[in-house]
Motif scaffolding. Structure first.
Motif, PDB file in Angstrom:
ATOM      1  N   ILE A  54       1.088  -1.348  -0.172  1.00  0.00           N
ATOM      2  CA  ILE A  54      -0.266   0.183  -0.204  1.00  0.00           C
ATOM      3  C   ILE A  54       0.765   1.308   0.157  1.00  0.00           C
ATOM      4  CG2 ILE A  54      -1.708  -0.723   1.314  1.00  0.00           C
ATOM      5  CD1 ILE A  54      -0.838   0.343   3.993  1.00  0.00           C
ATOM      6  N   GLY A  55       0.467   1.969  -0.575  1.00  0.00           N
ATOM      7  CA  GLY A  55       0.927   3.735  -0.394  1.00  0.00           C
ATOM      8  C   GLY A  55       0.008   4.823   0.265  1.00  0.00           C
ATOM      9  N   VAL A  56       0.761   5.906   0.990  1.00  0.00           N
ATOM     10  CA  VAL A  56       0.394   6.248   1.562  1.00  0.00           C
ATOM     11  C   VAL A  56       1.072   7.764   0.709  1.00  0.00           C
ATOM     12  CG1 VAL A  56       1.594   6.297   3.624  1.00  0.00           C
ATOM     13  CG2 VAL A  56      -0.494   8.042   3.806  1.00  0.00           C
ATOM     14  N   LEU A  57      -0.230   8.703   0.397  1.00  0.00           N
ATOM     15  CA  LEU A  57       0.844  10.442   0.650  1.00  0.00           C
ATOM     16  C   LEU A  57       0.801  11.695   1.708  1.00  0.00           C
ATOM     17  CD1 LEU A  57       2.102  12.074  -1.985  1.00  0.00           C
ATOM     18  CD2 LEU A  57      -0.174  12.240  -3.024  1.00  0.00           C
ATOM     19  N   TYR A  58       1.576  12.023   1.818  1.00  0.00           N
ATOM     20  CA  TYR A  58       1.002  13.143   3.077  1.00  0.00           C
ATOM     21  C   TYR A  58       2.096  13.964   3.002  1.00  0.00           C
ATOM     22  CZ  TYR A  58       4.895  10.772   5.825  1.00  0.00           C
ATOM     23  OH  TYR A  58       5.421   9.975   6.316  1.00  0.00           O
ATOM     24  N   GLU A  59       1.382  14.752   3.970  1.00  0.00           N
ATOM     25  CA  GLU A  59       1.971  16.477   4.925  1.00  0.00           C
ATOM     26  C   GLU A  59       2.972  15.872   5.642  1.00  0.00           C
ATOM     27  OE1 GLU A  59      -1.688  19.087   2.610  1.00  0.00           O
ATOM     28  OE2 GLU A  59      -0.589  19.376   4.637  1.00  0.00           O
ATOM     29  N   THR A  60       4.019  16.144   5.060  1.00  0.00           N
ATOM     30  CA  THR A  60       5.128  16.140   6.229  1.00  0.00           C
ATOM     31  C   THR A  60       6.655  16.700   6.147  1.00  0.00           C
ATOM     32  OG1 THR A  60       5.960  14.636   7.685  1.00  0.00           O
ATOM     33  CG2 THR A  60       6.265  14.263   5.461  1.00  0.00           C
ATOM     34  N   GLY A  61       7.568  16.964   7.058  1.00  0.00           N
ATOM     35  CA  GLY A  61       9.034  18.115   7.108  1.00  0.00           C
ATOM     36  C   GLY A  61       8.219  17.788   8.237  1.00  0.00           C
ATOM     37  N   THR A  62      10.486  18.390   8.403  1.00  0.00           N
ATOM     38  CA  THR A  62      11.101  18.444   9.694  1.00  0.00           C
ATOM     39  C   THR A  62      10.810  19.934  10.235  1.00  0.00           C
ATOM     40  OG1 THR A  62      13.429  19.786   8.329  1.00  0.00           O
ATOM     41  CG2 THR A  62      13.289  17.356   9.014  1.00  0.00           C
ATOM     42  N   THR A  63      10.392  21.351   9.518  1.00  0.00           N
ATOM     43  CA  THR A  63      10.949  22.677   9.979  1.00  0.00           C
ATOM     44  C   THR A  63       8.878  22.316  10.441  1.00  0.00           C
ATOM     45  OG1 THR A  63      10.278  23.528   8.355  1.00  0.00           O
ATOM     46  CG2 THR A  63      12.719  23.456   9.152  1.00  0.00           C
ATOM     47  N   GLY A  64       7.644  21.809   9.546  1.00  0.00           N
ATOM     48  CA  GLY A  64       6.800  22.125   9.508  1.00  0.00           C
ATOM     49  C   GLY A  64       5.944  21.136   9.266  1.00  0.00           C
ATOM     50  N   SER A  65       4.304  21.026   9.179  1.00  0.00           N
ATOM     51  CA  SER A  65       3.738  20.075   8.589  1.00  0.00           C
ATOM     52  C   SER A  65       3.829  20.123   6.911  1.00  0.00           C
ATOM     53  CB  SER A  65       2.418  19.288   8.765  1.00  0.00           C
ATOM     54  OG  SER A  65       2.337  19.521  10.254  1.00  0.00           O
TER      55      SER A  65
END
Length: 419
Positions: A382-393
């Motif tokens: 399965i796959g998940v495309l998601y908002e993420t980051g190190t300094t913010g989402s």
């Protein structure tokens, strides 16, 4: 092996029932992935002409191509302004991505909330979006301060060539929005093609294409919200029974009681043919931040009003995604951040009782995270495309592949290893 790696491997072991099936429209195309490929970054904010990328939506086509949709926000992370719906395609299961293309240009206005779905009969990709004038805000629209022509509109587009090109947007607002409604939001996230139950395809007939959505109208006359931002959201669905040519309003949860405010909504068809709806509770007074309901007639009506889903109380106020894996006995999956007071630590939950209860399988990382969308890539992935980051989402949109055990080693995505 680290404790986090052991937790992830244990969780993946719970998913062994997912290893034999694919959605009907995708069964003819094998999943492809490069050795060692577990994640990729189809969108990085600040690149490609956009200050920020947000609002992920992902589908897998009949040919096995992964289509990652997003909003390309030119001027910043805000929900208002010059915003396009953009797309990147992957022909290797989400390991690498083709060039960015604009599917629906804002041209100074706001276009967004992508809700794509693959038509099982034709293989066409049908995309429903919505938008408004780039100079108005959601709060202004909800207060009734925006003329109809500058408020929320709903559009549909189609690709007949595996997502390479899309037809121009066609305005379907008159078909799916009641005159008294103010705000209107499709999805966001993938829509659903019904393949079981009374609206499944028969004799070559089209499947019902179902898009979960939400709306607002004027607050009740005795409300104390006059002159302020109203909080009265409600859920509804729109559907097409002719492959996306014409559209209709389906179920409407129009309580507007302020206790539960049905907001951004995702949907999945359960093995018994019912549709499960999962929604964000936008500042309702009921405990918890997730709501759900069911429809036994293909989204035409609801079996009951939206109610709090107490086993997802770890989820903050945020959009989430549901995916019914296509395999006998396979669970219903849910993705969202897992810290009740912050948008961080994206996690995957599982339900083996058709959405009545959920249990957390694993957390992808402890980093900031926000919106997400799930997709079945293959019989073991399965796959998940998601908002993420190190300094913010909102630093990146990351695509993460999760291998499901039980398939031959040569077909698998990489294992998670400890250090």
């Amino acid at each position: 092996m680290t404790p986090k790696s052991r937790t992830l491997l244990t969780a993946l072991a719970l998913l062994t029932s997912l290893t034999t099936c694919l959605p009907a429209h995708a069964a003819s195309a094998p999943v492809r992935g490069k050795p060692g490929c577990s994640s990729s970054l189809p969108y990085v904010s600040g690149q490609g002409g956009y200050a920020t990328y947000r609002i992920p939506a992902v589908v897998r086509t009949r040919r096995g191509t992964v289509l990652a949709f997003a909003e390309g926000r030119r001027d910043g992370a805000g929900d208002t302004g010059d915003i396009d719906v953009v797309l990147r395609r992957s022909t290797d299961g989400g390991c690498t991505w083709g060039p960015l293309t604009v599917v629906a240009a804002g041209d100074g206005d706001t276009r967004g909330n992508p809700a794509p779905v693959v038509d099982p009969r034709t293989g066409d990709v049908v995309l429903v979006t919505c938008g408004n004038a780039g100079t108005v805000t959601e709060a202004q629209i909800m207060r009734g301060e925006v003329p109809a022509g500058r408020g929320r509109r709903v559009f549909v587009q189609r690709s007949r060539d595996d997502g390479r090109r899309f037809t121009p947007p066609v305005d379907i607002t008159a078909q799916v929005k009641r005159p008294g409604w103010r705000w209107y939001a499709t999805g966001p996230g993938h829509a659903v093609a019904l393949t079981r139950g009374p609206h499944s395809p028969k004799g070559g007939a089209p499947s019902r294409l179902l898009v979960p959505a939400d709306h607002s109208s004027a607050p009740p006359a005795n409300s104390s919200d006059s002159g302020q931002e109203p909080k009265y959201y409600a859920g509804h669905a729109l559907y097409s029974d002719d492959g996306g040519a014409t559209w209709h309003l389906g179920s409407i949860d129009a309580g507007h009681d302020g206790r539960t405010n049905t907001n951004e909504t995702s949907a999945a068809q359960l093995p018994d043919g019912r549709v499960y709806f999962s929604a964000r509770d936008q500042k309702g007074t009921a405990p918890g931040n997730r709501l759900d309901t069911y429809s036994s007639d293909g989204g035409t009506t609801l079996d009951r009003p939206y109610a709090v889903q107490p086993t997802l109380n770890d989820v903050p106020v945020v959009q989430g995604s549901v995916l019914q894996v296509h395999c006998p006995g396979a669970p219903l999956l849910f993705s969202a951040p897992s810290v009740p007071t912050a948008r961080r630590a994206l996690a995957i939950w599982s339900s083996t009782d058709a959405g009545r209860t959920f249990s957390k399988l694993f957390t992808l990382s402890d980093r900031p995270a926000a919106y997400s969308d799930l997709v079945q890539l293959g019989h073991d992935t399965i796959g998940v495309l998601y908002e993420t980051g190190t300094t913010g989402s909102y630093d990146t949109l990351e695509f993460h592949r999760l291998r499901l055990p039980g398939a031959p080693v040569s077909a698998r995505a990489p294992r998670v290893r400890g250090r």
